[in-house]
Write a protein that holds these residues in place. Structure first.
Motif, PDB file in Angstrom:
ATOM      1  N   LYS A  73       0.979  -1.130  -0.236  1.00 13.15           N
ATOM      2  CA  LYS A  73       0.058  -0.067  -0.051  1.00 13.15           C
ATOM      3  C   LYS A  73       1.038   1.307   0.120  1.00 13.15           C
ATOM      4  O   LYS A  73       0.745   2.074  -0.789  1.00 13.15           O
ATOM      5  N   ARG A  75       3.816   1.702  -1.026  1.00 16.18           N
ATOM      6  CA  ARG A  75       4.838   1.955  -2.194  1.00 16.18           C
ATOM      7  C   ARG A  75       4.261   1.604  -3.472  1.00 16.18           C
ATOM      8  O   ARG A  75       4.747   1.965  -4.639  1.00 16.18           O
ATOM      9  N   GLY A  76       2.782   1.428  -3.363  1.00 20.59           N
ATOM     10  CA  GLY A  76       2.111   1.382  -4.581  1.00 20.59           C
ATOM     11  C   GLY A  76       2.262   0.090  -5.307  1.00 20.59           C
ATOM     12  O   GLY A  76       2.313   0.030  -6.628  1.00 20.59           O
ATOM     13  N   ASP A  78       1.927  -4.317  -6.088  1.00 18.28           N
ATOM     14  CA  ASP A  78       1.130  -5.423  -5.756  1.00 18.28           C
ATOM     15  C   ASP A  78       1.957  -6.494  -4.594  1.00 18.28           C
ATOM     16  O   ASP A  78       2.879  -6.091  -4.360  1.00 18.28           O
TER      17      ASP A  78
END
Length: 111
Positions: A73, A75-76, A78
């Motif tokens: 979340k 670091r964006g 998956d």
């Protein structure tokens, strides 16, 4: 067992985890990281700080799943990329190594 940091003897258990959580400092973390062959960078400190904050809130170290989700979340990424990122920082296991460096007890469920 133990380590010496700034002339002070710091007690550790047989696995290298701090016996007294109050003994933790950035200098202690650096010494623990050195023993794990990890050169601390900003990303390492980010994970260590997350773990310490989580422990302060819940009095338990987060499971790897929780840590991976939080890093994904933040670091964006998956979940797979977050896991690879964490293992890149802490090759012997993000929960085990990062918790040790963060001065936290060995996470439950880790061997």
């Amino acid at each position: 067992m133990g380590i010496e940091v700034n002339g002070l003897a710091i007690e550790t258990d047989d696995d290298g985890y701090l016996v007294n959580l109050e003994d933790w400092s950035k200098d202690v973390a650096g010494k623990l990281a050195e023993a794990e062959d990890i050169e601390m960078a900003e990303e390492h400190w980010s994970v260590v700080n997350f773990l310490r904050d989580y422990y302060d809130d819940y009095q338990i170290a987060p499971a790897v799943k929780v840590l991976t989700k939080a890093i994904a979340k933040e670091r964006g990424l998956d979940k797979k990329a977050a896991s690879e990122f964490l293992y890149g920082l802490f090759p012997s296991g993000p929960a085990l190594q990062a918790c040790k460096i963060a001065g936290l007890p060995k996470p439950t469920g880790c061997v």
